[in-house]
Design an enzyme around this catalytic site. Sequence first.
Site, PDB file in Angstrom:
ATOM      1  N   ALA C 244       0.826  -1.210   0.000  1.00 38.28           N
ATOM      2  CA  ALA C 244       0.000   0.000   0.000  1.00 38.28           C
ATOM      3  C   ALA C 244       0.864   1.266   0.000  1.00 38.28           C
ATOM      4  O   ALA C 244       2.095   1.203   0.090  1.00 38.28           O
ATOM      5  CB  ALA C 244      -0.925  -0.018   1.207  1.00 38.28           C
ATOM      6  N   HIS C 245       0.210   2.397  -0.060  1.00 41.30           N
ATOM      7  CA  HIS C 245       0.934   3.669  -0.179  1.00 41.30           C
ATOM      8  C   HIS C 245       1.791   3.968   1.050  1.00 41.30           C
ATOM      9  O   HIS C 245       1.410   3.699   2.161  1.00 41.30           O
ATOM     10  CB  HIS C 245       0.010   4.846  -0.488  1.00 41.30           C
ATOM     11  CG  HIS C 245      -1.171   5.039   0.396  1.00 41.30           C
ATOM     12  ND1 HIS C 245      -2.037   6.083   0.210  1.00 41.30           N
ATOM     13  CD2 HIS C 245      -1.671   4.328   1.431  1.00 41.30           C
ATOM     14  CE1 HIS C 245      -2.994   6.004   1.105  1.00 41.30           C
ATOM     15  NE2 HIS C 245      -2.794   4.962   1.857  1.00 41.30           N
ATOM     16  N   ASN C 246       2.976   4.478   0.754  1.00 41.25           N
ATOM     17  CA  ASN C 246       3.917   4.931   1.785  1.00 41.25           C
ATOM     18  C   ASN C 246       4.491   3.817   2.644  1.00 41.25           C
ATOM     19  O   ASN C 246       5.112   4.067   3.675  1.00 41.25           O
ATOM     20  CB  ASN C 246       3.294   6.029   2.647  1.00 41.25           C
ATOM     21  CG  ASN C 246       2.964   7.244   1.795  1.00 41.25           C
ATOM     22  OD1 ASN C 246       1.811   7.512   1.487  1.00 41.25           O
ATOM     23  ND2 ASN C 246       3.990   7.924   1.358  1.00 41.25           N
TER      24      ASN C 246
END
EC number: 2.3.1.191
Lengths: 351, 351, 351
Positions: C244-246
């Site tokens: 997922a993001h980051n």
Amino acid sequence: MVGAVVKSSWRLGDLAQSLGLELVGNPNLEVHSLATLGSAGSGQLSFLANPMYRRQLDSTAATAVIINPQFASDCPVAALVADNPYLMYAKVSHFFDRRPRPDCGVHPSAYVATDAVLGAGCRIGPMAVIESGAVLADNVEVGAGAVVGANCSIGANTTLHANVTFYHGVKTGDRCTFHSGVVVGADGFGFANDQGQWQKIAQVGAVSIGNDVEVGANTTIDRGAIQDTIIGNGVILDNQIQIAHNVEIGECTAIAGCTGIAGSTKIGKYCTIAGAVGIAGHLEITDRVHLTMRSAITKSITEPGSYSSGTAMSTTSLWRKNAARFRQLDEMARKISRLEKLLKSQQTSDQ
Amino acid sequence: MVGAVVKSSWRLGDLAQSLGLELVGNPNLEVHSLATLGSAGSGQLSFLANPMYRRQLDSTAATAVIINPQFASDCPVAALVADNPYLMYAKVSHFFDRRPRPDCGVHPSAYVATDAVLGAGCRIGPMAVIESGAVLADNVEVGAGAVVGANCSIGANTTLHANVTFYHGVKTGDRCTFHSGVVVGADGFGFANDQGQWQKIAQVGAVSIGNDVEVGANTTIDRGAIQDTIIGNGVILDNQIQIAHNVEIGECTAIAGCTGIAGSTKIGKYCTIAGAVGIAGHLEITDRVHLTMRSAITKSITEPGSYSSGTAMSTTSLWRKNAARFRQLDEMARKISRLEKLLKSQQTSDQ
Amino acid sequence: MVGAVVKSSWRLGDLAQSLGLELVGNPNLEVHSLATLGSAGSGQLSFLANPMYRRQLDSTAATAVIINPQFASDCPVAALVADNPYLMYAKVSHFFDRRPRPDCGVHPSAYVATDAVLGAGCRIGPMAVIESGAVLADNVEVGAGAVVGANCSIGANTTLHANVTFYHGVKTGDRCTFHSGVVVGADGFGFANDQGQWQKIAQVGAVSIGNDVEVGANTTIDRGAIQDTIIGNGVILDNQIQIAHNVEIGECTAIAGCTGIAGSTKIGKYCTIAGAVGIAGHLEITDRVHLTMRSAITKSITEPGSYSSGTAMSTTSLWRKNAARFRQLDEMARKISRLEKLLKSQQTSDQ
């Protein structure tokens, strides 16, 4: 956000006006990008939504911060005052989104069937394919290598990113986003068993998707066996989710990555389903249900609330001992009952 | 079903003859599509397979129903009498499947290597790629944007839907279906550790797939490290399944979505594996094993039967208490043993 | 392995020299392919890494075996003596990898934006798309139908297999491999809730990938919300993983198939994460952590070691009883405590 204007930099005064916010600070200052409070530098816009980050405010080097009224007076730099700073950050984020889009029109390398219909402002990327009878409303974007099957109907301002695949007859509403690798309308997993052999059942339903739906990368939504698989308005789906045939998902339900939903299950409105949840087929999950990460749901849920399954993590050595005992759990419970009875009878005989 | 004739409508008499069924009713009535008993209207064909839906029969508006002999006399409309109505529905469903297919021949926008071999009746869609040395038997369909790697061998009447990817050297039997986003023949996850760094092992095996295999959207089947990964005849795989290198799956085994099978594991014939099951590597699962939803399988299974793991769902507040106790399970078991001994010694000393 | 020379057959003497190994046997013998000890025939090279297979050595029909010094004298055929035969097999495997590659240059059916920059020796396959502003270093390979988004930066000797999708602004190091169906840089799952409706947050970060990274088929790595998602040097990811993001993943960490990692979680270096693990968001997992298959990780891990969750498998009938008891686990623990107290008070009163 449809219609958000993206500029190389924004005057704070213009931002405040666009967002309808009070500005405490110099309206002529400019910001060119977003940053977190801790990492922001000059020319950057940040926000304070989570009180956990309050202490980062004092030393922020951002040019401006979106902040709620409670903390606005503590803000050492320009403040855009918002009751819900996180929501306002969501809105303003689109002003700084510099994603390049395919040019308007049909890329020379794309293939568009002669009887497909394209609305005004459509953008069809390189190597994209629009099959026979597909109808795209205005401002639809189809990324490189994406395939829109025959007789699909795509609502206005909807985006299919590169290498998305729609089978024939898929219908979507307006303002939807489908990320790369998404497959909509593949056959549901329907077979009849014929003395051990599997006889495939043609999946003659389709997929019907509402407005404002987002579908994450590599998520799959199967077509219905007879009737359609249905995704309601405002549903958001993360990556790598599997939606089986004839599932129905109610309005504004959010589902995190890697979750799988088996055939014909109905999920209500305003549910939040965490990552890697598994939901068996032919169930009904009512509105406003929350399922925690990795839950296995094998029964219908009729009451709103939060539900879970699984075990908590521990070191593997401890886990091995406990997992072995799980196999004896019923036996343990029976032993406890026997002990209770025994003690009770002792006490009775003692009296 | 290969060779099923799709017409805009069917006379009941012709359907009965094609399927070898007894018709009770007017053979000149026509049906144009399928529907469930509850939703069917005039001109639609339905079926009654699950006794749960028996009560819908009385009020059905279908023109005809596929039904077993037991209920045929209760049928208020025309009846196609079948011993196994669900299987017969599976067969007849293909008569009403109106999926458009690519035209016969090679679409002008496709790329076919000069030394690839295409059988009679092949349909190669827009932007499809057939690499050097690939051999496609008769009536193979390759959808838009699908890629057939070098030296692949594809059996007759096999379909690769849009945006399927086959690496080089993949072999399939006849009458297979691969749904969009499927990747067959990517490298297995093989690495040797060299003082913390991972040294990749070239995966020089391939993938060998039998006849009548169906593979769901976004499922991945890796190529073997040295020998081939093997999928037996009649295997059906749902969406988003991961089959690692050198896995072998026996005939007619069915696997539901989101299941993962680690390297070199052998699955027997006629198994049914439910959704989101995880199977560790280097195991052997014998024939006719059933694994329930989300089971974690870490040991070989030598006896046919049904196997499970996991915990049942409850409200999150109750689950939190129980999950915390799971960490104490071994300790609880030891306490019970101590209590049992203590009570036994008491009883002995009491005597 | 970059630069490995693939020939139709190899003299043992040349192999020994290339690998820096001692050869016991005739240097003029030739081998043309790899095989396992048990299946090898004449002209094949095998290896003995796992002592479990020691007994297969005596009857092997391989022409040569990579073997450690301990067993070399028992080898009935030519021996290539290596301290770590498995690592040496990994290295030599590339000498026999006959994967066909796209021709050097740009295939006539590919689309390369006029302002994209291609280094020397790049191979751009049929129907591939290189968008505006992308920069490919030397010897980058882009497979059929793969899409490199605008302004991507791809390091030297990196391979994108067929139908890989990179969104705009993705950066990779050198010698990376991305398998088919991989999507890098799709939007992270970021939304603010506005009275039940989801307001999308533009994901304006990108993805930054180090050197020597391998990413398996259909794995997804989302772009960051504001800052980048980061994959360290030497990370290896299997198929169908969701990042997922980051998320940040440290050097040389290995992750097996079907694992999902939620937003902003940081994974340390030299971790090994087994298949189908779920890791919640905003956690920190320190270096050298091992997570076993299907673990659910909901808390940060600060100490190296092995961690697990879940229950062990059993027959479904036994499992049902135990799983039902799981719901009573807290109650069982309380009962045990009561029994302990009761017995203690009895003993006290007995004294």
